[in-house]
Scaffold this motif. Structure first.
Motif, PDB file in Angstrom:
ATOM      1  N   ALA B  34      -6.416 119.347   1.978  1.00  0.00           N
ATOM      2  CA  ALA B  34      -5.816 118.028   1.807  1.00  0.00           C
ATOM      3  C   ALA B  34      -4.926 117.708   3.004  1.00  0.00           C
ATOM      4  O   ALA B  34      -4.404 118.616   3.667  1.00  0.00           O
ATOM      5  CB  ALA B  34      -4.995 117.967   0.522  1.00  0.00           C
ATOM      6  N   TYR B  36      -1.562 115.162   4.040  1.00  0.00           N
ATOM      7  CA  TYR B  36      -0.464 114.365   3.524  1.00  0.00           C
ATOM      8  C   TYR B  36       0.269 113.698   4.694  1.00  0.00           C
ATOM      9  O   TYR B  36       0.342 114.250   5.791  1.00  0.00           O
ATOM     10  CB  TYR B  36       0.546 115.219   2.756  1.00  0.00           C
ATOM     11  N   GLN B  38       4.066 112.090   5.661  1.00  0.00           N
ATOM     12  CA  GLN B  38       5.460 112.020   5.246  1.00  0.00           C
ATOM     13  C   GLN B  38       6.275 111.229   6.255  1.00  0.00           C
ATOM     14  O   GLN B  38       6.282 111.550   7.439  1.00  0.00           O
ATOM     15  CB  GLN B  38       6.071 113.405   5.051  1.00  0.00           C
ATOM     16  N   GLN B  42      11.308 110.291   2.786  1.00  0.00           N
ATOM     17  CA  GLN B  42      10.353 109.969   1.721  1.00  0.00           C
ATOM     18  C   GLN B  42       9.596 111.223   1.306  1.00  0.00           C
ATOM     19  O   GLN B  42       9.499 112.180   2.067  1.00  0.00           O
ATOM     20  CB  GLN B  42       9.349 108.903   2.181  1.00  0.00           C
ATOM     21  N   ALA B  43       9.061 111.170   0.111  1.00  0.00           N
ATOM     22  CA  ALA B  43       8.195 112.241  -0.347  1.00  0.00           C
ATOM     23  C   ALA B  43       6.845 112.146   0.367  1.00  0.00           C
ATOM     24  O   ALA B  43       6.455 111.057   0.835  1.00  0.00           O
ATOM     25  CB  ALA B  43       7.986 112.135  -1.856  1.00  0.00           C
ATOM     26  N   PRO B  44       6.136 113.238   0.467  1.00  0.00           N
ATOM     27  CA  PRO B  44       4.787 113.182   1.058  1.00  0.00           C
ATOM     28  C   PRO B  44       3.862 112.299   0.224  1.00  0.00           C
ATOM     29  O   PRO B  44       4.065 112.097  -0.977  1.00  0.00           O
ATOM     30  CB  PRO B  44       4.334 114.651   1.022  1.00  0.00           C
ATOM     31  N   LEU B  46      -0.353 111.706  -0.503  1.00  0.00           N
ATOM     32  CA  LEU B  46      -1.704 112.250  -0.331  1.00  0.00           C
ATOM     33  C   LEU B  46      -2.584 111.240   0.386  1.00  0.00           C
ATOM     34  O   LEU B  46      -2.698 110.090  -0.047  1.00  0.00           O
ATOM     35  CB  LEU B  46      -2.296 112.603  -1.698  1.00  0.00           C
ATOM     36  N   TYR B  49      -8.363 114.384   0.446  1.00  0.00           N
ATOM     37  CA  TYR B  49      -8.596 115.635  -0.256  1.00  0.00           C
ATOM     38  C   TYR B  49     -10.070 115.967  -0.175  1.00  0.00           C
ATOM     39  O   TYR B  49     -10.887 115.126   0.218  1.00  0.00           O
ATOM     40  CB  TYR B  49      -8.109 115.564  -1.711  1.00  0.00           C
ATOM     41  N   TYR B  87       0.759 116.635   7.361  1.00  0.00           N
ATOM     42  CA  TYR B  87       0.595 118.030   6.975  1.00  0.00           C
ATOM     43  C   TYR B  87      -0.790 118.250   6.371  1.00  0.00           C
ATOM     44  O   TYR B  87      -1.273 117.425   5.598  1.00  0.00           O
ATOM     45  CB  TYR B  87       1.620 118.432   5.910  1.00  0.00           C
ATOM     46  N   GLN B  89      -2.909 121.028   3.924  1.00  0.00           N
ATOM     47  CA  GLN B  89      -2.652 122.027   2.881  1.00  0.00           C
ATOM     48  C   GLN B  89      -3.981 122.488   2.309  1.00  0.00           C
ATOM     49  O   GLN B  89      -4.860 121.669   2.022  1.00  0.00           O
ATOM     50  CB  GLN B  89      -1.817 121.437   1.742  1.00  0.00           C
ATOM     51  N   PHE B  98       0.828 125.175   3.378  1.00  0.00           N
ATOM     52  CA  PHE B  98       0.819 124.000   4.240  1.00  0.00           C
ATOM     53  C   PHE B  98       0.835 124.435   5.705  1.00  0.00           C
ATOM     54  O   PHE B  98       1.364 125.506   6.051  1.00  0.00           O
ATOM     55  CB  PHE B  98       2.076 123.154   4.007  1.00  0.00           C
TER      56      PHE B  98
END
Lengths: 122, 107
Positions: B34, B36, B38, B42-44, B46, B49, B87, B89, B98
């Motif tokens: 996957a 991501y 960021q 802020q939060a990552p 998606l 995938y 990132y 993962q 990650f």
């Protein structure tokens, strides 16, 4: 709308304990694996722990194994992370995240909370 | 533990240009990869995938490719909102890990 709200972060002394919570809404919580990911200040993402929808299966990063415990209360739609024997290197923002699919425990993470900051310092 | 290595660490790109980010796994993760995005504070989010499937709501300018140990994220024409850290993962086995991230900055 899926929402994940972490709480429980704060300042704790080395060797201390803290329990994080993640309140979930907007989806059938018990059907999805959940994961904790952390991010130290100015650093990258680190996978910490995951649990299956039932809570019967759990996995941990080596860095936290034996010190952290992930659990969930499906009746309360809440995920937990019990953190014991905390170290300075555990200082980070802790995110909870939802698995994309209800089929697998190991899955990409499609929704994330905004995180809660844990600071381990004397 | 599978080690994920991203390159480059920083990519300087002009708006409208193409960006190519790489991710290498220390052993095969099949297509269980996957990506991501960021942004600061802020939060990552998606993006991709299954190595190549865009997540819901992700613009078509984002594409992923690869399998096994070599993966690529391509942003075909960078928009201002795409400048961020990316990132990769893997979720092939435990522990999921990650990469260290690639920062895409404005040239």
């Amino acid at each position: 709308e899926v929402q994940l709200l972490e709480s429980g972060g704060g300042l704790v002394q080395p060797g201390g304990s803290l329990r994080l919570s993640c309140a979930a809404s907007g989806f059938t919580f018990s059907s999805y694996a959940m994961t904790w990911v952390r991010q130290a200040p100015g650093k990258g993402l680190e996978w910490v722990s995951a649990t299956s929808g039932s809570g019967g299966s759990t996995n941990y990063a080596d860095s936290v194994k034996g010190r952290f415990t992930v659990s969930r209360d499906n009746s309360k739609n809440t995920l937990y992370l019990q953190m014991n024997s905390l170290r300075a290197e555990d200082t980070a923002v802790y995110y909870c995240a939802k698995a994309l699919t209800s089929i697998a425990v190991a899955a990409p993470l499609d929704y994330w909370g905004q995180g809660t900051l844990v600071t381990v310092s004397s | 533990e599978i080690v994920m290595t991203q390159s480059p660490a920083t990519l300087s790109v002009s708006p409208g240009e193409r960006a190519t980010l790489s991710c290498r796994a220390s052993q095969s993760v099949s297509s269980n990869l996957a990506w991501y995005q960021q942004k600061p504070d802020q939060a990552p989010r998606l993006l991709i995938y299954g190595a190549s499937t865009r997540a819901t709501g992700i613009p078509a300018r984002f594409s992923g490719s690869g399998s096994g140990t070599e993966f690529t994220l391509t942003i075909s024409s960078l928009q201002s909102e795409d400048f961020a850290v990316y990132y990769c993962q893997h979720y092939n086995n435990w522990p999921q890990t990650f990469g260290q991230g690639t920062k895409v900055e404005i040239k």
